[in-house]
Design a protein around this motif. Structure first.
Motif, PDB file in Angstrom:
ATOM      1  N   SER A 151     125.513  76.056 135.130  1.00 24.63           N
ATOM      2  CA  SER A 151     125.710  76.799 133.892  1.00 24.63           C
ATOM      3  C   SER A 151     124.369  77.125 133.244  1.00 24.63           C
ATOM      4  O   SER A 151     123.429  76.337 133.301  1.00 24.63           O
ATOM      5  N   ALA A 152     124.309  78.309 132.639  1.00 22.41           N
ATOM      6  CA  ALA A 152     123.094  78.702 131.920  1.00 22.41           C
ATOM      7  C   ALA A 152     123.070  78.110 130.519  1.00 22.41           C
ATOM      8  O   ALA A 152     122.062  78.202 129.835  1.00 22.41           O
ATOM      9  N   ASP A 153     124.191  77.551 130.105  1.00 22.75           N
ATOM     10  CA  ASP A 153     124.256  76.956 128.775  1.00 22.75           C
ATOM     11  C   ASP A 153     123.609  75.573 128.793  1.00 22.75           C
ATOM     12  O   ASP A 153     123.914  74.735 129.621  1.00 22.75           O
ATOM     13  N   SER A 154     122.718  75.384 127.867  1.00 24.08           N
ATOM     14  CA  SER A 154     122.084  74.083 127.696  1.00 24.08           C
ATOM     15  C   SER A 154     121.689  73.975 126.231  1.00 24.08           C
ATOM     16  O   SER A 154     121.654  74.969 125.516  1.00 24.08           O
ATOM     17  N   PRO A 155     121.401  72.789 125.774  1.00 24.30           N
ATOM     18  CA  PRO A 155     120.963  72.651 124.391  1.00 24.30           C
ATOM     19  C   PRO A 155     119.686  73.422 124.083  1.00 24.30           C
ATOM     20  O   PRO A 155     119.443  73.792 122.944  1.00 24.30           O
ATOM     21  N   ALA A 156     118.884  73.715 125.092  1.00 25.47           N
ATOM     22  CA  ALA A 156     117.631  74.430 124.871  1.00 25.47           C
ATOM     23  C   ALA A 156     117.860  75.882 124.483  1.00 25.47           C
ATOM     24  O   ALA A 156     116.972  76.513 123.918  1.00 25.47           O
ATOM     25  N   THR A 157     119.055  76.428 124.742  1.00 30.03           N
ATOM     26  CA  THR A 157     119.327  77.813 124.354  1.00 30.03           C
ATOM     27  C   THR A 157     119.492  77.953 122.845  1.00 30.03           C
ATOM     28  O   THR A 157     119.480  79.065 122.332  1.00 30.03           O
ATOM     29  N   LEU A 158     119.641  76.854 122.150  1.00 27.15           N
ATOM     30  CA  LEU A 158     119.822  76.901 120.697  1.00 27.15           C
ATOM     31  C   LEU A 158     118.514  76.798 119.917  1.00 27.15           C
ATOM     32  O   LEU A 158     118.536  76.825 118.690  1.00 27.15           O
ATOM     33  N   TYR A 159     117.390  76.677 120.595  1.00 28.58           N
ATOM     34  CA  TYR A 159     116.112  76.600 119.887  1.00 28.58           C
ATOM     35  C   TYR A 159     115.857  77.850 119.056  1.00 28.58           C
ATOM     36  O   TYR A 159     115.389  77.760 117.933  1.00 28.58           O
ATOM     37  N   GLY A 160     116.147  79.012 119.592  1.00 27.38           N
ATOM     38  CA  GLY A 160     115.897  80.267 118.886  1.00 27.38           C
ATOM     39  C   GLY A 160     116.731  80.425 117.629  1.00 27.38           C
ATOM     40  O   GLY A 160     116.185  80.646 116.539  1.00 27.38           O
ATOM     41  N   PRO A 161     118.070  80.337 117.728  1.00 28.27           N
ATOM     42  CA  PRO A 161     118.888  80.482 116.512  1.00 28.27           C
ATOM     43  C   PRO A 161     118.618  79.417 115.457  1.00 28.27           C
ATOM     44  O   PRO A 161     118.591  79.717 114.262  1.00 28.27           O
ATOM     45  N   VAL A 162     118.402  78.183 115.889  1.00 32.29           N
ATOM     46  CA  VAL A 162     118.118  77.112 114.926  1.00 32.29           C
ATOM     47  C   VAL A 162     116.772  77.342 114.260  1.00 32.29           C
ATOM     48  O   VAL A 162     116.626  77.149 113.044  1.00 32.29           O
ATOM     49  N   SER A 163     115.803  77.779 115.030  1.00 40.01           N
ATOM     50  CA  SER A 163     114.483  78.065 114.470  1.00 40.01           C
ATOM     51  C   SER A 163     114.565  79.191 113.440  1.00 40.01           C
ATOM     52  O   SER A 163     113.969  79.101 112.368  1.00 40.01           O
ATOM     53  N   ILE A 217     111.731  70.932 100.420  1.00 41.03           N
ATOM     54  CA  ILE A 217     112.690  71.643 101.277  1.00 41.03           C
ATOM     55  C   ILE A 217     112.004  72.713 102.109  1.00 41.03           C
ATOM     56  O   ILE A 217     112.216  72.773 103.324  1.00 41.03           O
ATOM     57  N   PRO A 218     111.170  73.583 101.530  1.00 42.17           N
ATOM     58  CA  PRO A 218     110.518  74.562 102.398  1.00 42.17           C
ATOM     59  C   PRO A 218     109.539  73.942 103.395  1.00 42.17           C
ATOM     60  O   PRO A 218     109.419  74.427 104.522  1.00 42.17           O
ATOM     61  N   LEU A 219     108.875  72.866 103.008  1.00 45.23           N
ATOM     62  CA  LEU A 219     107.940  72.231 103.943  1.00 45.23           C
ATOM     63  C   LEU A 219     108.676  71.581 105.110  1.00 45.23           C
ATOM     64  O   LEU A 219     108.266  71.719 106.269  1.00 45.23           O
ATOM     65  N   LEU A 220     109.775  70.903 104.831  1.00 46.66           N
ATOM     66  CA  LEU A 220     110.527  70.229 105.886  1.00 46.66           C
ATOM     67  C   LEU A 220     111.210  71.228 106.805  1.00 46.66           C
ATOM     68  O   LEU A 220     111.069  71.162 108.033  1.00 46.66           O
ATOM     69  N   SER A 221     111.949  72.172 106.235  1.00 53.61           N
ATOM     70  CA  SER A 221     112.661  73.119 107.087  1.00 53.61           C
ATOM     71  C   SER A 221     111.700  74.080 107.781  1.00 53.61           C
ATOM     72  O   SER A 221     111.941  74.487 108.921  1.00 53.61           O
ATOM     73  N   GLY A 222     110.600  74.418 107.146  1.00 53.27           N
ATOM     74  CA  GLY A 222     109.613  75.278 107.783  1.00 53.27           C
ATOM     75  C   GLY A 222     108.920  74.607 108.950  1.00 53.27           C
ATOM     76  O   GLY A 222     108.693  75.226 109.992  1.00 53.27           O
ATOM     77  N   SER A 223     108.588  73.333 108.779  1.00 51.39           N
ATOM     78  CA  SER A 223     107.929  72.630 109.882  1.00 51.39           C
ATOM     79  C   SER A 223     108.895  72.423 111.056  1.00 51.39           C
ATOM     80  O   SER A 223     108.490  72.511 112.220  1.00 51.39           O
ATOM     81  N   LEU A 224     110.170  72.190 110.766  1.00 51.19           N
ATOM     82  CA  LEU A 224     111.156  72.099 111.844  1.00 51.19           C
ATOM     83  C   LEU A 224     111.343  73.445 112.529  1.00 51.19           C
ATOM     84  O   LEU A 224     111.504  73.509 113.750  1.00 51.19           O
TER      85      LEU A 224
END
Length: 83
Positions: A5-17, A38-45
């Motif tokens: 399968s091409a589905d993996s947790p790594a495919t979610l890096y883009g949308p989550v970012s 909040i902006p520092l934490l979510s921005g760094s993630l």
């Protein structure tokens, strides 16, 4: 035969970012009301997930957009505090 399968947790890096980058940018605009944590934490993630996604090569456009918005979300409050 299927190769896997091409589905993996790594495919979610883009949308989550991208999601975290937009949250960071929106919170950075209202940093006077919500603080700069909040902006520092979510921005760094967002920057972290953006770099991980670019390294894996999955969803490069979303990762680049998340990297850009997350970076702006981190730098905007830092520049305001420094000024």
């Amino acid at each position: 035969m299927t190769t896997g399968s091409a589905d993996s947790p790594a495919t979610l890096y883009g949308p989550v970012s991208l999601f975290l980058g937009v949250i960071a940018l929106a919170a950075a605009v209202f940093a006077g009301f919500v603080g700069i944590a909040i902006p520092l934490l979510s921005g760094s993630l967002a920057v972290t997930f953006g770099f991980l996604g670019l390294g894996r090569g999955l969803g490069r456009g979303l990762c680049a957009a998340g990297l850009l918005t997350g970076g702006m979300g981190v730098l905007y409050p830092v520049i305001l505090v420094a000024a």
